[in-house]
Design a protein around this motif. Structure first.
Motif, PDB file in Angstrom:
ATOM      1  N   GLY A 173      47.831  49.529  41.060  1.00 32.38           N
ATOM      2  CA  GLY A 173      47.847  49.312  42.546  1.00 32.38           C
ATOM      3  C   GLY A 173      47.050  47.969  43.023  1.00 32.38           C
ATOM      4  N   THR A 174      46.972  47.813  44.275  1.00 33.50           N
ATOM      5  CA  THR A 174      46.200  46.697  44.559  1.00 33.50           C
ATOM      6  C   THR A 174      45.173  47.046  45.864  1.00 33.50           C
ATOM      7  OG1 THR A 174      48.079  46.564  46.544  1.00 33.50           O
ATOM      8  CG2 THR A 174      48.496  45.381  44.543  1.00 33.50           C
ATOM      9  N   PHE A 175      44.619  46.284  46.383  1.00 34.70           N
ATOM     10  CA  PHE A 175      43.488  46.523  47.063  1.00 34.70           C
ATOM     11  C   PHE A 175      42.777  45.230  47.736  1.00 34.70           C
ATOM     12  CE2 PHE A 175      41.054  45.723  43.157  1.00 34.70           C
ATOM     13  CZ  PHE A 175      39.934  45.464  43.629  1.00 34.70           C
ATOM     14  N   SER A 176      41.973  45.479  48.885  1.00 32.38           N
ATOM     15  CA  SER A 176      41.229  44.586  49.492  1.00 32.38           C
ATOM     16  C   SER A 176      40.183  45.314  50.466  1.00 32.38           C
ATOM     17  CB  SER A 176      42.127  43.400  50.322  1.00 32.38           C
ATOM     18  OG  SER A 176      42.602  44.142  51.333  1.00 32.38           O
ATOM     19  N   PHE A 177      38.849  44.734  50.595  1.00 33.74           N
ATOM     20  CA  PHE A 177      38.052  45.350  51.369  1.00 33.74           C
ATOM     21  C   PHE A 177      36.840  44.337  51.697  1.00 33.74           C
ATOM     22  CE2 PHE A 177      36.627  46.875  47.163  1.00 33.74           C
ATOM     23  CZ  PHE A 177      35.181  46.531  47.240  1.00 33.74           C
ATOM     24  N   THR A 195      33.492  39.778  50.523  1.00 30.31           N
ATOM     25  CA  THR A 195      34.867  40.039  51.098  1.00 30.31           C
ATOM     26  C   THR A 195      35.876  39.863  49.703  1.00 30.31           C
ATOM     27  OG1 THR A 195      34.554  39.114  53.230  1.00 30.31           O
ATOM     28  CG2 THR A 195      37.000  39.193  52.341  1.00 30.31           C
ATOM     29  N   LEU A 196      36.495  40.892  49.421  1.00 31.00           N
ATOM     30  CA  LEU A 196      37.531  40.920  48.380  1.00 31.00           C
ATOM     31  C   LEU A 196      38.802  41.179  48.830  1.00 31.00           C
ATOM     32  CD1 LEU A 196      34.457  42.639  47.609  1.00 31.00           C
ATOM     33  CD2 LEU A 196      35.728  43.461  45.703  1.00 31.00           C
ATOM     34  N   THR A 197      39.670  40.448  48.224  1.00 32.78           N
ATOM     35  CA  THR A 197      41.150  40.066  48.624  1.00 32.78           C
ATOM     36  C   THR A 197      41.776  40.033  47.435  1.00 32.78           C
ATOM     37  OG1 THR A 197      40.958  37.542  48.657  1.00 32.78           O
ATOM     38  CG2 THR A 197      40.403  38.935  50.827  1.00 32.78           C
ATOM     39  N   GLU A 198      43.202  40.222  47.442  1.00 32.69           N
ATOM     40  CA  GLU A 198      44.214  40.088  46.479  1.00 32.69           C
ATOM     41  C   GLU A 198      43.641  40.901  45.315  1.00 32.69           C
ATOM     42  OE1 GLU A 198      46.012  36.103  46.062  1.00 32.69           O
ATOM     43  OE2 GLU A 198      44.920  35.601  47.967  1.00 32.69           O
ATOM     44  N   GLY A 199      43.130  41.989  45.453  1.00 32.05           N
ATOM     45  CA  GLY A 199      42.707  42.673  44.459  1.00 32.05           C
ATOM     46  C   GLY A 199      43.848  43.619  43.603  1.00 32.05           C
ATOM     47  N   SER A 200      44.136  43.683  42.337  1.00 29.62           N
ATOM     48  CA  SER A 200      44.910  44.404  41.659  1.00 29.62           C
ATOM     49  C   SER A 200      44.343  45.145  40.423  1.00 29.62           C
ATOM     50  CB  SER A 200      46.165  43.746  41.127  1.00 29.62           C
ATOM     51  OG  SER A 200      45.669  42.507  40.339  1.00 29.62           O
ATOM     52  N   PHE A 201      44.996  46.252  39.899  1.00 29.09           N
ATOM     53  CA  PHE A 201      44.512  46.921  38.767  1.00 29.09           C
ATOM     54  C   PHE A 201      45.592  47.459  38.250  1.00 29.09           C
ATOM     55  CE2 PHE A 201      43.910  49.464  42.457  1.00 29.09           C
ATOM     56  CZ  PHE A 201      44.458  50.661  42.439  1.00 29.09           C
ATOM     57  N   ASN A 202      45.592  47.698  36.859  1.00 27.52           N
ATOM     58  CA  ASN A 202      46.429  48.521  36.037  1.00 27.52           C
ATOM     59  C   ASN A 202      45.712  48.981  34.817  1.00 27.52           C
ATOM     60  OD1 ASN A 202      48.459  49.489  34.299  1.00 27.52           O
ATOM     61  ND2 ASN A 202      49.878  47.817  34.424  1.00 27.52           N
ATOM     62  N   VAL A 203      45.096  50.252  34.925  1.00 28.24           N
ATOM     63  CA  VAL A 203      44.062  50.649  33.923  1.00 28.24           C
ATOM     64  C   VAL A 203      44.374  52.107  33.545  1.00 28.24           C
ATOM     65  CG1 VAL A 203      42.221  49.223  34.965  1.00 28.24           C
ATOM     66  CG2 VAL A 203      42.382  51.250  35.869  1.00 28.24           C
ATOM     67  N   ALA A 204      43.729  52.352  32.362  1.00 33.25           N
ATOM     68  CA  ALA A 204      44.238  53.475  31.793  1.00 33.25           C
ATOM     69  C   ALA A 204      42.687  54.469  32.153  1.00 33.25           C
ATOM     70  CB  ALA A 204      44.124  53.420  30.550  1.00 33.25           C
TER      71      ALA A 204
END
Length: 178
Positions: free
Chosen positions: A151-155, A167-176
């Motif tokens: 997924g993706t996130f920002s906060f 400030t966190l922007t353009e976050g992405s994850f692909n984790v097990a």
């Protein structure tokens, strides 16, 4: 009080992970930024900001405009702080910096707010910030299976005083899941 308990448990979890990991001898320590203001430094690394869309594997996010790419990324099916939550973590074993998303187990695929219930947490340069302190944002889960979450996130997260933010922007994850 619950926020402090959660932050302490996450810090302990991160420390345990650090103790059980080995480092490559060719890892290069990134330069840390110097903050001349009296506010706590929130910059995780000084990697120039680059465009990010979706991590092909792993975890990345811009923290106050600087790209943060931790070397340890994983998801836990049960959060150390609460059995009703799962966690997505990006931990830098060299600095101890951590970005985490703690979401109720009922969260599946879709877009959800990050707030006091669906939490975002960041520990940078030994300063803790959380959306439990009136921060907000969004997380989009594009795929969640029993073994993986993408997924993706920002906060935006604040320290316990509410005066300092990250400030966190353009976050992405692909984790097990572990």
């Amino acid at each position: 009080m619950k926020t402090a308990y959660l932050v302490i448990l996450l810090t302990v979890s991160a420390t345990l992970c650090l103790c059980s990991c080995s480092k490559k001898s060719d890892d290069v320590m990134p330069a840390q930024t110097t903050n001349t203001s009296p506010t706590p430094p929130v910059t995780a690394q000084t990697t120039p900001a680059q465009s990010t869309t979706q991590a092909l594997g792993g975890f990345q996010v811009k923290v106050d405009g600087y790209l943060y790419t931790p070397d340890l990324t994983y998801a836990l099916t049960t959060s150390p702080a609460d059995n009703d939550y799962f966690g997505i973590y990006g931990l830098d074993s060299k600095t101890g910096n951590l970005v985490a998303l703690l979401l109720p187990k009922t969260v599946g695929e879709g877009t959800f707010p990050i707030n006091k219930v669906n939490m975002g947490i960041i520990t940078v340069n030994k300063y803790d910030y959380s959306t439990r302190n009136d921060g907000t944002g969004t997380v989009t889960i594009t795929k969640k299976t029993a073994t993986n979450v993408i997924g993706t996130f920002s906060f935006t997260a604040y320290d316990a005083t509410g005066l300092y933010k990250g400030t966190l922007t353009e976050g992405s994850f692909n984790v097990a899941f572990k």
